[in-house]
Every structure is written in structure tokens, then in C-alpha cells.
Design an enzyme around this catalytic site. Structure first.
Site: not given
Length: 429
Positions: A261, A276, A350, A353, A392
Site C-alpha cells: 500500500r 505504517r 487498529e 477490520s 503492525r
């Protein structure tokens, strides 16, 4: 993608759903869409009539008399020109219609909190208490440096910002977490599957990455190929254009893949460390089930339960959020997020999800099944949830399980995947 018939029959309901998700009339004009659909249908009818008349005239030329033939040829050419113009109008109208439909978001669940952004998300559950220390705790970057677990500075010189290289016990821990989750999902009946990180363009429209998240995707123009941001992208199109049987469902996939990403909209956020990054590893839960909201909501809760099991196995304090309409994104009908306590930031971050997409993706990929009761072909429902994403999750893991001597404790459920080790680090015994 929504059913245009549903939109035509329920314009007020659709407008309300769009408003809840933060879409304005300027962005998606439902009345204009319905009028455009009518225009497309009229043009299809007129072009078909012209094509049939042209074919009739062309077929009559051979049997026509020499006197009538020139008139028939001339009339056929005129109709051909009219047909060409009408087809161009149809193509242009169809393109405008398709462009709006590809941008049509899913309608949110009536139980989802209605709010404009993440401030409206609602905490519905907390498990565990934020970790307390009787010493001055380190953040995850300091712990990696003290234990010789990373090469963050060197890898930046090689691969650029927001890349990572972890080593020694931490690299094995990363893979151990994925094996723990893959085994767990297999025990829950999921088919483990490794998938490519490469994708053609159509699957990105099928999943909903395009046209909504163009700036987040890596594109390789020389190959006309994209890099995937999640195994969901590939799994969602794995059965595209197929008609399954109801007995084939549900299909449960535990997909593992490297993911990419651009994080284009995250300037200034979490630029240090592992939170990130541009490339990461992810195990994804993906479900294809029958078109029944009670059925897909049952699976939605099941996916959430599995992710809670993962965080409980890792012995991390966490909370569950019901995501509001303005924060859940275009494809989502209903969404939960799980967040683990991150001591260095004094907040929950987070890790998972969990989304019910209903038939929105299946319409885009043309994924269908034939039901047992009526033999009717229906679009399936799809759901997805993170199994685990690294690196993460390593951030709250290291920070919550750190010891005074800078070692990191390994929870009991994870120890078999770490050769029985109870602690890792330079000072581990």
C-alpha cells in the site's frame, strides 16, 4: 455495486443511505442516474430497431429488381449512418451510467452509528486492562534496537522510507504469528490458500479498490498490473463469473500474501517504526455465503469472534468498535474494528477490520450461485476480516509483553510456534 432496479424502486432509501455515508447529491445524483438509465434503455431499443431494419434492407438487396436496388442500397446506407450515430450516443450514455454505478457505495446497516467520521465510532466492548509497568517501558523501536532485531536505518537507504527489515528472533516471531492464525482458521474450517500479490485491473473494480482508492495502489504500467493490498482482492475474484451451487456455500478462505500500500494519505502519521509501512504480510479471512442477511451477519460475528480469539491468544488488551457510516468506506454494509492497547502511544490502535459487504462485491465480480429452493441464480454475499497483519501487530505485542531486562514474553499459545521459548531477547534465559 447496487442493483439499478432496487435504486429505481427505492430512491428515497438509497438517497438516505448515501447521505449517511457522507455522499452529496453533487457526487451521486440518484434522480439523474435513474433518468440516464431510462435514456440508455431507449437508445438500446432504437439502435436495435435500426440494426434490424438495416439487416432487413441488406437481405432484400439480392432479390430486389434492378430498378429498386439503388434506392434500397441508398436507404440502407442512410440507416447505417443513423445507426452509427445512435450507437455512439448509446456508448456515451452507457459510459456515463457505468461510471456512476461503479462509484455507487453500499448502503449501511440500520444498526450502524450515523456520523461523519471516525469520531462517531462506538466502543462496544473492552477486554483486558491497559498494561501497567513497575519500570520505565520502552517503545517498540527501542526494544528492537536493544535486542538487535531490526535494520530500519540501513533498509531505508536500500528501499526508501516506510520499509522495514526485522531479524533474529523477531523475524521468526512474525512468521510464528501467521502460523498460529492459519492453524486456528484451519481448525475453524477455513481453506488455507496462498495467493499472488499481482492483479489485473478488473479485480480491483470487483473488490472496490477502484475507483475509490486509486492513490493507494501501486501500478506497474509496463505490465499493466497492480500490486495487491490484501488477499481479499484476489479471493474476491477467484470465482468471478461462476455460478456456484448453494451446496458449495459457504466458502471459507484463509488467504496469505505479501501486501503493498502506498499510504498516500498518511503523511506525518507513524512514519517511524513498524506501524505504517508500504509492504507487509497479511493473513486474511474471506467468506462467500448465500444471499441472506441473517446468514452473512452470522458469519460477520463469527469472523469477529475469531479475531478476538487471536488477540486473546496473544494476550493483548483490546477493544471492539462498531464503525460509523461516515468511516466505514464505500463497500461496507457493516463494520467492526479491533484495536490493541499500545503503551507508547497511550491508546488503542487498529489491528483487525471486520466487514460485511453483502452482495455489493459479488455484483461487481458477477459471482453467483443457484439456490436450492427455487433454482434461482442469486448474487452471493462476501465478508472479510484480518486474520493477522504484520509487522503492525508486533508493535503492541512487544510493548505490552516487554520485561524490565528488555526481553519480551511469549504467551503460552504462541510458545509452540517459537520452539517452546517463553522469552526472547538478548537477555533471555
Amino acid at each position: 455495486m447496487l442493483d439499478i432496479k432496487f435504486i429505481i424502486e427505492n430512491p428515497a432509501l438509497v438517497k438516505e443511505g448515501l447521505q449517511k455515508k457522507g455522499y452529496t447529491q453533487e457526487q451521486i445524483d440518484i434522480d439523474a442516474l435513474i433518468a440516464l438509465h431510462s435514456e440508455v434503455n431507449k437508445l438500446k431499443t432504437s439502435t436495435q430497431a435500426l440494426a434490424e431494419e438495416k439487416n432487413r434492407l441488406s437481405n432484400s438487396i439480392k432479390s430486389a429488381t434492378p430498378e429498386d436496388r439503388p434506392n434500397i442500397i441508398a436507404k440502407s446506407k442512410a440507416i447505417g449512418e443513423e445507426l452509427k450515430n445512435e450507437q455512439e450516443r448509446l456508448d456515451e450514455a452507457q459510459k456515463r451510467f457505468d461510471n456512476i454505478m461503479w462509484r455507487m457505495p453500499n448502503l449501511p446497516c440500520e444498526h450502524s452509528p450515523v456520523a461523519a467520521d471516525e469520531e462517531g465510532n462506538v466502543v462496544i466492548k473492552k477486554v483486558g486492562e491497559p498494561t501497567k509497568f513497575d519500570f520505565e517501558p520502552k517503545d517498540h523501536i527501542e526494544l528492537m534496537e536493544l535486542n538487535n532485531w531490526s535494520e530500519l536505518e540501513r533498509i531505508t537507504k536500500v528501499s526508501g522510507a516506510r520499509t522495514y527489515a526485522i531479524k533474529n528472533e523477531l523475524s521468526r516471531l512474525e512468521l510464528a504469528m501467521h502460523m498460529l492464525v492459519l492453524d486456528k482458521l484451519a481448525n475453524h474450517g477455513f481453506t488455507t490458500i496462498t495467493v499472488p500479490s499481482l492483479s489485473k485491473e478488473r479485480p480491483l473494480y470487483g473488490m472496490g479498490y477502484l475507483p475509490f482508492a486509486q492513490d493507494e495502489i501501486y501500478y506497474m504500467p509496463a505490465d499493466d498490473t497492480y500490486l495487491s493490498g490484501t488477499a481479499e482482492l484476489v479471493l474476491n475474484s477467484l470465482h468471478a463469473d461462476e455460478i456456484l451451487t448453494e451446496n458449495d456455500l459457504p466458502i471459507l478462505y484463509a488467504g496469505f500474501s505479501p501486501c503493498f500500500r502506498r499510504e498516500a494519505g498518511a503523511a506525518g502519521k507513524d512514519t517511524r517504526g513498524l506501524v505504517r509501512v508500504h509492504q507487509f504480510l497479511k493473513t486474511e479471512q474471506f467468506v462467500i455465503c448465500k444471499n441472506d442477511i441473517n446468514e452473512s451477519e452470522k458469519w460477520h460475528k463469527k469472523l469477529l469472534e475469531i479475531s478476538e480469539e487471536v488477540l486473546q491468544d496473544l494476550e493483548l488488551p483490546y477493544q471492539v468498535l462498531e464503525i460509523c457510516t461516515g468511516d466505514m468506506g464505500a463497500p461496507k454494509y457493516r463494520q467492526y474494528d479491533l484495536e490493541a492497547w499500545t503503551p507508547s502511544q497511550n491508546c488503542y490502535r487498529e489491528t483487525h477490520s471486520c466487514s460485511n459487504i453483502t452482495e455489493w462485491q459479488a455484483r461487481r465480480t458477477n459471482l453467483r450461485y443457484r439456490d436450492n429452493k427455487e433454482g434461482k441464480v442469486r448474487f452471493a454475499h462476501t465478508l472479510n476480516n484480518t486474520g493477522i497483519a504484520t509487522p503492525r501487530i508486533l508493535v503492541p505485542f512487544m510493548e505490552n509483553h516487554q520485561q524490565k531486562d528488555y526481553t519480551v514474553r511469549i504467551p503460552e499459545k504462541l510458545q509452540p510456534y517459537m520452539n517452546g521459548k517463553k522469552f526472547i531477547g538478548k537477555n533471555a534465559k
